[in-house]
Design a protein around this motif. Sequence first.
Motif, mmCIF file in Angstrom:
data_model
loop_
_atom_site.group_PDB
_atom_site.id
_atom_site.type_symbol
_atom_site.label_atom_id
_atom_site.label_comp_id
_atom_site.label_asym_id
_atom_site.label_seq_id
_atom_site.Cartn_x
_atom_site.Cartn_y
_atom_site.Cartn_z
ATOM 1 N N ILE A 95 0.719 -1.262 -0.012
ATOM 2 C CA ILE A 95 -0.110 0.016 -0.138
ATOM 3 C C ILE A 95 0.992 1.391 -0.001
ATOM 4 N N ILE A 146 1.013 4.099 -2.813
ATOM 5 C CA ILE A 146 0.801 5.365 -2.979
ATOM 6 C C ILE A 146 1.899 6.067 -3.187
ATOM 7 N N LYS A 147 3.153 5.948 -2.912
ATOM 8 C CA LYS A 147 4.389 6.610 -3.342
ATOM 9 C C LYS A 147 4.392 6.648 -4.748
ATOM 10 N N SER A 201 1.950 6.234 -7.133
ATOM 11 C CA SER A 201 0.884 6.984 -7.506
ATOM 12 C C SER A 201 1.462 8.683 -7.370
ATOM 13 N N ARG A 202 1.891 9.108 -6.077
ATOM 14 C CA ARG A 202 2.092 10.436 -6.150
ATOM 15 C C ARG A 202 3.330 10.769 -7.076
ATOM 16 N N GLY A 222 -2.099 3.239 -10.653
ATOM 17 C CA GLY A 222 -3.137 2.748 -9.456
ATOM 18 C C GLY A 222 -3.167 1.236 -9.985
ATOM 19 N N ALA A 275 -4.272 3.701 -3.600
ATOM 20 C CA ALA A 275 -3.405 4.916 -4.028
ATOM 21 C C ALA A 275 -4.533 6.049 -4.742
ATOM 22 N N GLU A 276 -5.480 5.096 -5.524
ATOM 23 C CA GLU A 276 -6.527 5.871 -6.318
ATOM 24 C C GLU A 276 -7.607 6.649 -5.351
ATOM 25 N N ILE A 286 -6.889 7.548 -2.336
ATOM 26 C CA ILE A 286 -6.367 9.060 -1.827
ATOM 27 C C ILE A 286 -6.373 10.041 -2.873
ATOM 28 N N THR A 287 -5.838 9.760 -4.097
ATOM 29 C CA THR A 287 -5.614 10.837 -5.183
ATOM 30 C C THR A 287 -7.055 11.435 -5.638
#
Length: 344
Positions: A34, A38-39, A41-42, A64, A247-248, A250-251
């Motif tokens: 996870i 996330i990293k 995706s960012r 993602g 990740a999606e 959060i984004t």
Amino acid sequence: MKKITLIILLIIFIFSMLNNIFILNLITTFCFLIIVAIKLSREINVLSYWFGDKLGGFISSTSGNLPELFISIFALKSNLIELVKSGLLGSIIGNMLLVLGLSILFGGIKYNEQIFNKIIARTNFSLLFLALCSLIIASTISFQGKLNTHKSCIFSFYIAIILLLIYVLGLIFSLVTHKNLFLVHSDENNNENNIKKTNFILIIILLIIAYTLSEHLVSLINTAITKFKIPEKIMGIIIMPLIGNVAEYITAIYASLKNKINLSIEISIGSSMQLLLFTLPTIIIIAFLLGLPLTLVYSFYELIILIISIGLAFFVFQDGKSYWLEGAILLASYLIIILGYWLI
């Protein structure tokens, strides 16, 4: 603080690997994947500032979906057919109802009303309905007993090729020949001084880590299914979408809170479209080449929840505006569907 947390997780992960502690191993692998997702995706999402919401949303949804694609491939090699099918289904309805619902809800609470480009939504929904039709046709023919497993695999293989072709044509339409239709004005002052550079080396490293962790996680999930007798469908509908789409989530929510609802739509709806027209067909082709009985045939209930998910999301985007209540309706629908799936 983030570095300390990451170091602690790394120590626990190494300790659990060395001592073969199953639960710790599963939890830490899950957490690491996870974090990596996330990293990743960012890092990739920085490109959305350079290329706009349409291409930026495509890049974000692609990044993602990469961990989920990796997990599906490894699960396929482990012959976890139901896990793969239910995992992809869970991701699709999760994007359509959960991610989109959360984005519209939080964005609507902050801004009361958010206006978006209907052309972006309409194009994605056209492709989604095409993919949905292919699943309905493959499933209904199978329900009538017209296809045995072998013929169903061949039929699914040909459909997968067609869907992949349409997916490529859709990208050409939206990113090349008619890209002017998808231009969205942004009020943010995204000048070059405010935009950080993308670290492509870091992206490659994160992809390799995600690939490795995905293989290890599938092995652990396979053990959990056998050890605790957890149905593959339940594991797939809940766990795989959470890993692949966190990740999606959060984004998309962050973009909505920044009043970039077009980016949220492209991430959520575009990701579902990508899952149905790229990820699922790719998995079908890989399974066919490996001689595994993975098809586009879904149960009657699964087809119904797909129709409901796409239909509800399509209804929300009819007027080009979104309100927090529409997000709450999508979230309520998701909860009802998951409860129903749990019962069957």
